[in-house]
Scaffold this active site. Structure first.
Site, PDB file in Angstrom:
ATOM      1  N   ALA A  10      10.512   1.081  -4.885  1.00  0.00           N
ATOM      2  CA  ALA A  10       9.919  -0.110  -5.493  1.00  0.00           C
ATOM      3  C   ALA A  10      10.108  -1.269  -4.534  1.00  0.00           C
ATOM      4  O   ALA A  10      11.241  -1.559  -4.112  1.00  0.00           O
ATOM      5  CB  ALA A  10      10.575  -0.414  -6.831  1.00  0.00           C
ATOM      6  N   GLY A  16       0.777  -1.238   0.000  1.00  0.00           N
ATOM      7  CA  GLY A  16       0.000   0.000   0.000  1.00  0.00           C
ATOM      8  C   GLY A  16       0.802   1.278   0.000  1.00  0.00           C
ATOM      9  O   GLY A  16       0.303   2.338   0.396  1.00  0.00           O
ATOM     10  N   ASP A  49       0.881   2.642 -10.574  1.00  0.00           N
ATOM     11  CA  ASP A  49       1.245   3.411  -9.385  1.00  0.00           C
ATOM     12  C   ASP A  49       1.756   4.795  -9.766  1.00  0.00           C
ATOM     13  O   ASP A  49       1.406   5.797  -9.134  1.00  0.00           O
ATOM     14  CB  ASP A  49       2.317   2.668  -8.590  1.00  0.00           C
ATOM     15  N   PRO A  57      -7.528   1.139   7.541  1.00  0.00           N
ATOM     16  CA  PRO A  57      -8.200  -0.157   7.519  1.00  0.00           C
ATOM     17  C   PRO A  57      -8.375  -0.649   6.092  1.00  0.00           C
ATOM     18  O   PRO A  57      -8.057   0.061   5.126  1.00  0.00           O
ATOM     19  CB  PRO A  57      -9.554   0.164   8.162  1.00  0.00           C
ATOM     20  N   LYS A  83       7.734   8.165  -8.733  1.00  0.00           N
ATOM     21  CA  LYS A  83       8.011   6.720  -8.707  1.00  0.00           C
ATOM     22  C   LYS A  83       9.151   6.522  -9.690  1.00  0.00           C
ATOM     23  O   LYS A  83       8.955   6.114 -10.839  1.00  0.00           O
ATOM     24  CB  LYS A  83       6.771   5.942  -9.139  1.00  0.00           C
TER      25      LYS A  83
END
Length: 230
Positions: free
Chosen positions: A120, A15, A55, A207, A38
């Site tokens: 990564a 996540g 992503d 959550p 990224k």
């Protein structure tokens, strides 16, 4: 004032991007200019515009800084969904830490109010045959935020990662618990154990979300830092 952090995880698929985009969303709502990077992404689809990673696209969409080209967010795009050093080998490429750091410094020079650089996989994922992704954060001297995928085995992975970050001379600026297994036995006790063992601020507990989105996750990031350590 500008701030920059490196986002790492206890493993792949824990996540990191959800947490990073949620943080960018929260910063946007505070009126900060934002930039999510990224720099190395393995597992890219071929499109009419070139190789694209889900992503990296999410980070691009969550960034307020404009103009912003995809190649600025993800300069090293690799087709195969495997470790970056193997994906690069399969693509006939050999990215180096110095090259990736150069890309990142160019983006950092734009001085967004908040810049997040997402790694990564985990901390010690190989970038090539002799260098690790962690060396990017070390070279840039960035404080690190650890995303813990909360599931069986996460305590060992989290504590070892935190130990490696500190051994590399970097600050663990905080951690986020991202629950991956809602049925995990002793969930609250595991999160309490993480808080005791990591010895860094918990930035939030996310959550399992029915409809994951940056806005939905941002509501659970209740202790975010807004100024990086100098």
């Amino acid at each position: 004032m500008t701030s920059a952090y490196f986002i790492t995880g206890t493993d792949t698929d824990v996540g990191k991007t959800l947490v990073a985009t949620a943080w960018l969303q929260a910063a946007n709502e505070r009126g900060l200019s934002t930039l999510g990077l990224k720099p190395v992404a393995a597992g890219c689809e071929r499109t009419a515009e070139g190789l694209r990673n889900a992503d990296a696209l999410a980070l691009h969409a969550a960034s307020s800084l404009r103009p912003l080209y995809y190649e600025e967010v993800n300069p090293v795009a690799l087709p195969d969904a495997c470790s970056p050093h193997l994906a690069a080998r399969h693509a006939g490429r050999r990215p180096t830490v110095s090259q990736v750091v150069g890309f990142c410094r160019g983006s950092l020079s734009r001085r967004a109010g908040l810049t997040l650089i997402e790694g990564a996989g985990g901390w010690r994922v190989p970038l090539n045959d002799i260098e690790f992704m962690s060396a990017i954060a070390v070279t840039l001297k960035l404080p690190v935020v650890l995303v813990v995928g909360v599931r069986l085995g996460c305590l060992n992975a989290a504590f070892l990662t935190a130990e490696a970050i500190r051994r590399d001379g970097l600050e663990l600026a905080g951690w986020v618990a991202n629950v991956r297994d809602p049925g995990m036995l002793a969930l609250d006790e595991n999160i309490a154990s993480l808080a005791q063992g990591l010895k860094a601020p918990c930035l939030g507990v996310v959550p399992v979300l029915e409809s994951p989105s940056p806005a939905a996750a941002a509501a659970f990031l209740t202790n975010l830092p807004w100024a990086a350590a100098s």
